[in-house]
Design a protein around this motif. Structure first.
Motif, PDB file in Angstrom:
ATOM      1  N   TRP A 623       0.860  -1.256  -0.129  1.00  0.00           N
ATOM      2  CA  TRP A 623       0.023  -0.062   0.028  1.00  0.00           C
ATOM      3  C   TRP A 623       0.769   1.184   0.009  1.00  0.00           C
ATOM      4  CZ3 TRP A 623      -0.611   4.384   2.299  1.00  0.00           C
ATOM      5  CH2 TRP A 623      -1.848   5.234   2.168  1.00  0.00           C
ATOM      6  N   ILE A 624       1.860   1.389   0.845  1.00  0.00           N
ATOM      7  CA  ILE A 624       2.772   2.561   0.963  1.00  0.00           C
ATOM      8  C   ILE A 624       3.571   2.819  -0.443  1.00  0.00           C
ATOM      9  CG2 ILE A 624       4.993   3.169   1.735  1.00  0.00           C
ATOM     10  CD1 ILE A 624       4.317   1.697   4.536  1.00  0.00           C
ATOM     11  N   ARG A 630       0.730   6.423  -6.943  1.00  0.00           N
ATOM     12  CA  ARG A 630      -0.206   7.469  -7.286  1.00  0.00           C
ATOM     13  C   ARG A 630       0.108   8.599  -7.259  1.00  0.00           C
ATOM     14  NH1 ARG A 630      -2.924   3.519  -3.819  1.00  0.00           N
ATOM     15  NH2 ARG A 630      -2.537   4.826  -2.070  1.00  0.00           N
ATOM     16  N   LEU A 631       1.091   9.143  -6.441  1.00  0.00           N
ATOM     17  CA  LEU A 631       1.457  10.870  -6.345  1.00  0.00           C
ATOM     18  C   LEU A 631       2.189  10.940  -7.582  1.00  0.00           C
ATOM     19  CD1 LEU A 631       2.962  10.755  -2.764  1.00  0.00           C
ATOM     20  CD2 LEU A 631       0.704  11.804  -3.649  1.00  0.00           C
ATOM     21  N   ASN A 635       7.769  11.184  -7.216  1.00  0.00           N
ATOM     22  CA  ASN A 635       7.650  10.088  -6.253  1.00  0.00           C
ATOM     23  C   ASN A 635       7.843   8.621  -6.745  1.00  0.00           C
ATOM     24  OD1 ASN A 635       6.244  11.698  -3.742  1.00  0.00           O
ATOM     25  ND2 ASN A 635       5.536  12.383  -5.569  1.00  0.00           N
ATOM     26  N   TYR A 636       7.949   8.546  -7.943  1.00  0.00           N
ATOM     27  CA  TYR A 636       8.197   7.247  -8.633  1.00  0.00           C
ATOM     28  C   TYR A 636       9.512   6.646  -8.150  1.00  0.00           C
ATOM     29  CZ  TYR A 636       4.682   8.349 -12.115  1.00  0.00           C
ATOM     30  OH  TYR A 636       3.545   8.423 -12.751  1.00  0.00           O
ATOM     31  N   LEU A 637      10.525   7.268  -7.482  1.00  0.00           N
ATOM     32  CA  LEU A 637      11.669   6.591  -6.859  1.00  0.00           C
ATOM     33  C   LEU A 637      11.395   5.806  -5.835  1.00  0.00           C
ATOM     34  CD1 LEU A 637      14.712   5.822  -7.155  1.00  0.00           C
ATOM     35  CD2 LEU A 637      15.216   7.851  -6.221  1.00  0.00           C
ATOM     36  N   GLU A 638      10.490   6.600  -4.849  1.00  0.00           N
ATOM     37  CA  GLU A 638      10.354   6.009  -3.472  1.00  0.00           C
ATOM     38  C   GLU A 638       9.189   4.932  -3.616  1.00  0.00           C
ATOM     39  OE1 GLU A 638       9.794   8.551  -0.076  1.00  0.00           O
ATOM     40  OE2 GLU A 638       9.458  10.041  -1.622  1.00  0.00           O
ATOM     41  N   CYS A 665       7.600  -0.877 -13.049  1.00  0.00           N
ATOM     42  CA  CYS A 665       6.611  -0.070 -13.954  1.00  0.00           C
ATOM     43  C   CYS A 665       6.938   1.261 -13.199  1.00  0.00           C
ATOM     44  CB  CYS A 665       5.357  -0.318 -13.353  1.00  0.00           C
ATOM     45  SG  CYS A 665       4.639  -1.970 -14.463  1.00  0.00           S
ATOM     46  N   ALA A 666       7.357   1.363 -11.861  1.00  0.00           N
ATOM     47  CA  ALA A 666       7.950   2.739 -11.526  1.00  0.00           C
ATOM     48  C   ALA A 666       9.130   3.311 -11.924  1.00  0.00           C
ATOM     49  CB  ALA A 666       8.043   2.447  -9.848  1.00  0.00           C
TER      50      ALA A 666
END
Length: 888
Positions: A623-624, A630-631, A635-638, A665-666
């Motif tokens: 979920w995290i 989603r952000l 934020n894709y790296l996190e 995907c991120a």
């Protein structure tokens, strides 16, 4: 359960009336009737029935016809042709006259004999109501009670016999020593015993005068007294009742009843703590005349009692006495080893196995005992295939399989026991365990049938009712819920609540039923049931589970505010409960669903830190990661790092491989295609030999191929260098999924690669494969392929000569318009708006290049373009004016 019938009395009455008619009539009809009666008296029922039938046919106007019909029916009854007897009496009821009540009585008698107990109960009840002056009303009332009892409807017996102004009670006041009254009292007491009305039962039994009872009624009375006194722990009175039974059995020479009463008295003495006398009494069942089952029971009981008292000095007179000299299961082992052919060796082997099973139950860690019991039982079954104790052996071996956790292997043995055992408590256990084994094999309907058999066919066995009724109802509840049979589930729960409200399984049953209601889409109804449970069982160990379920019902109702409050209250009320991690996770999730994503983030982060080893930790970490994905943007790296955390720290979780895919995907979302391909390749390597996740492998191959297409080439001289390895990946995707949606996408992207590599013929073939009838592709994928096909045709047209060029462009336009006008839809499909617009935009320049053509067609095209792209309406109107206005 049937009463002693009064056929001889009825027959005497009919014969008497015939004798009076002899002198008056003195004719052929009377002689024929008299001859039929004599035949009936001689017991030649087939001939008597024929003679009565012939009499009725020859002399239809005789006043003896109603009597003849009744006697013919009795003759048919004696031949066990009960349906024919019912038909005969029913069809002639209109002419029965003063015998109508007797007709009704024999109809009920025949229905009873057919085991159609409820129909018999209705018939006897009708007799009582319809013939207020009949001498058979008392008999009808008792017979109706007997029929209800035989049908297992004991709740109908008590009001029928206990009603103050009813037929039975009025007759009991006038003639308390009547056999029918005594039999009714016995039924009444038995019903009260089954309904656990012990004080009332005792009063009823004490009202019966034993001096006037028939032997059968006296035996029934003593059995009931024994049952009552044992259930109320009045063991001295139970011993007296057993002694009385023994005396009448001895006078009658009834060996079975003598053995039964001996076992009953010994059990009462054992309960009183009089072990020495209990052993002495049990020993009386070790004679050769005692039934084998009673001998074996005596062996086991004496062994158990002697072991407990360390009495090993009894004289060596036979098997059971000798085994007192040893301890525990060594009793029989030593005995069987010392004698080649000891008496009752079959019972010895079986008893040895049972003792080993008992020892294993007392100390489950001793697996050698279970193995030894299994071996003994294997030997017994192979050595004594026709032994009367074979049913017991199969039952015990079924238990061995069950205790060895070989649940499916136990089924044949439990079934064999159920087929071989006589009506008994052991038979009830065998049927119950057959149900359990069927349940374990997920054959829930068969399991339900077996549990109902235990409930319905052993109502006269107090131990079965006491030990198995509640578990059988609970298992019916569980099995019914497994097959969504709410009718049987509701019945089982109602019976548990009515008859076992304080039983160990009652709270769990209510929770189980409520949880099923919640899962089956009735959370509001389920929540009301859980709230009722909390009120009824405020101190139950299951109260936390009920309160948790209430919160979950709010969640299922999408009532996020109440769900959050309920989970918070639960966490405050049960700080040390083992379900605390689940409650914290649920609280985080409902906060997210309520739109409180920042609160949810804090809760999930705390959860992972506090419960790293919990089974829900991977879900919380996922979920995290989703939260950061989603952000988007920076934020894709996190997101990638948190997905990596899932598969690195929970490698055996169901989320491990999906997390590594999402990490790719991120990485792709932040345009680090090399990193993304690294993630995808690892997933492919793992899943290539794993057939459990074909969809995830397909998604990974698709994403990997697209990442290769998007990644800049490292070869500065060949910017399209990555398209060939990308096509290889899409080819693999297609080969693994030749006919489904993923296979169609493989063809589509192979076409895109070939289009970029200028392999136009190959590209048109790739796109055409997507449109094949053999491939299951969505409307979106087919639309993409047709647009791609149009583009490939345009590329080919640019290289063609004038004539071929026009044909190729026209074919390209046709493909675009096929999508644009939604001609490519199949039954039940809806067009994909994006590709509809794209197809129109691709067709637009071709329509200008190829000419307006048909004005109606052009106008229709412009109308649809304005519908799909209203922002470009002005441009489309200019096109309309230029293409549709007359040329100068």
């Amino acid at each position: 359960m049937a009463l002693l019938r009064q056929r001889l009395l009825i027959l005497f009455t009919l014969i008497l009336s015939a004798g009076q008619l002899l002198a008056a009539e003195g004719n052929k009809a009377t002689r024929a009737y008299n001859a039929a009666i004599v035949t009936f008296q001689d017991g030649d029922y087939p001939r008597a029935g024929l003679e009565f039938a012939q009499f009725i046919q020859r002399f239809p106007n005789s006043t003896n016809v109603p009597n003849a019909v009744l006697l013919e029916a009795q003759a048919v009854y004696e031949q066990e042709q009960y349906t024919n007897a019912i038909t005969l009496l029913t069809e002639n009821m209109a002419g029965a006259g003063i015998l109508a009540d007797k007709y009704a009585d024999w109809i009920g008698e025949s229905q009873f004999a057919e085991n159609d107990f409820l129909a018999a109960a209705d018939t006897f009840g009708s007799l009582v109501q319809s013939f207020p002056d009949s001498s058979l009303r008392l008999r009808g009332t008792v017979e109706q009670a007997s029929a209800f009892a035989s049908a297992g409807q004991w709740t109908n017996v008590i009001p029928l016999l206990a009603q103050t102004n009813g037929v039975f009670q009025r007759a009991a006041q006038l003639d308390p020593n009547n056999d029918l009254i005594s039999r009714g009292r016995e039924l009444e007491a038995q019903a009260m015993s089954i309904e656990l009305q012990y004080p009332d039962e005792s009063a009823v039994l004490n009202s019966i005068n034993p001096q006037i009872l028939t032997p059968d009624l006296y035996i029934g009375l003593q059995r009931l007294k024994y049952q009552l006194t044992m259930e109320t722990s009045n063991f001295p009175e139970a011993s007296t009742a057993a002694t009385n039974l023994y005396q009448i059995a001895k006078i009658a020479g009834n060996i079975d009843l003598m053995a039964e009463s001996i076992a009953m008295r010994a059990d009462a003495l054992e309960k009183m703590g009089d072990v020495g006398d209990a052993i002495t009494i049990y020993s009386q069942n070790l004679t050769t005349n005692s039934p084998p089952g009673r001998q074996r029971q005596a062996i086991l009981n004496i062994a158990d009692l002697a072991i407990g008292q360390r009495q090993y000095s009894l004289p060596e007179t036979n098997l059971a006495i000798f085994l007192m000299q040893f301890t525990n299961t060594a009793i029989l082992t030593n005995f069987l080893g010392r004698f080649a052919n000891p008496p009752a060796i079959d019972m010895g082997l079986l008893s040895l196995a049972e003792l080993q099973l008992k020892d294993h139950a007392a100390q489950p860690g001793e697996t050698n005992l279970l193995s030894a019991a299994h071996t003994e039982l294997d030997g017994f079954i192979s050595t004594f295939p026709n032994n009367p104790l074979l049913g017991e052996a199969y039952l015990n071996r079924g238990w061995c399989f069950w205790l060895e956790q070989k649940l499916l292997e136990s089924l044949p043995d439990f079934q064999a026991a159920a087929n071989l055992l006589p009506p008994s408590e052991d038979l009830a256990v065998a049927i119950f365990k057959t149900g359990d084994a069927e349940f374990a094999s997920t054959n829930y309907p068969a399991a339900i049938t077996n549990y109902y058999t235990v409930l319905n066919e052993f109502t006269n066995y107090p131990a079965v009712r006491q030990e198995l009724e509640e578990p059988a109802l609970y298992q019916i509840l569980r099995a019914s819920l497994e097959v969504t049979n709410l009718t049987d589930a509701s019945y089982a729960l109602a019976q548990i609540e009515a008859h076992h409200p304080l039983g160990e399984l009652a709270p769990g049953s209510e929770l189980l039923y409520g949880e099923n209601l919640a899962d089956s889409g009735h959370p509001a109804v389920a929540r009301a049931k859980f709230q009722k449970f909390a009120q009824e069982f405020p101190n139950s160990p299951l109260r936390p589970e009920a309160d948790f379920a209430i919160a979950r019902c709010y969640e299922l109702e999408n009532n996020w505010t109440n769900a959050i409050a309920a989970y918070q209250n639960w966490l405050g009320n049960y700080p040390t409960n083992r379900s605390r991690p689940q409650a914290l996770y649920a609280l985080a999730l409902v906060n997210f669903q309520a739109g409180n994503e920042s609160n949810a983030f804090v809760l999930f982060t705390n959860f992972v830190g506090q419960y790293t080893n919990n089974s829900l930790a991977p879900d919380a970490q996922w979920w995290i990661a989703d939260h950061f994905f989603r952000l988007g943007d920076t934020n894709y790296l996190e997101a990638e790092e948190n997905y990596e955390f899932v598969y690195q720290n929970f490698p055996t979780s169901r989320l491990a491989y999906p997390a590594q895919y999402m990490a790719g995907c991120a990485a792709a979302a932040r345009e680090d295609f090399s990193e993304a391909i690294g993630h995808y390749s690892q997933v492919e390597t793992i899943l290539e030999t794993n057939t459990d996740s074909p969809e995830l492998l397909a998604r990974t191959l698709l994403a990997n191929g697209k990442a290769l297409m998007d990644m800049p080439s490292s070869d500065t001289n060949n910017p399209l260098a990555n398209f060939k390895p990308a096509r290889d990946v899409f080819t693999q995707l297609n080969q693994r999924n030749p006919t489904n949606e993923f296979g169609a996408l493989g063809w589509f992207y192979m076409g895109n690669c070939d289009l970029q590599l200028t392999n136009f013929d190959a590209a048109t073939n790739d796109y055409a494969q997507v449109l094949s009838a053999d491939v299951i592709a969505s409307v979106s994928t087919r639309s993409m392929a047709q647009v791609g096909l149009g583009q490939a045709l345009e590329k080919m047209a640019a290289l063609a000569t004038c004539t071929n060029q026009t044909a190729l462009l026209q074919l390209a336009e046709d493909n675009y318009l096929d999508v644009f006008y939604e001609y490519n839809l199949r039954d039940g499909e809806t067009a994909d708006p994006y590709w509809t617009k794209q197809a129109g935009l691709k067709a637009l320049p071709l329509m200008e290049t190829l000419g307006a053509g048909n004005p109606i067609k052009t106008g229709k095209f412009i109308d649809r373009m304005e519908y799909w792209l209203p922002a470009l309406k002005d441009s489309f109107e200019k096109m309309r004016a230029s293409t549709l206005s007359p040329k100068s």
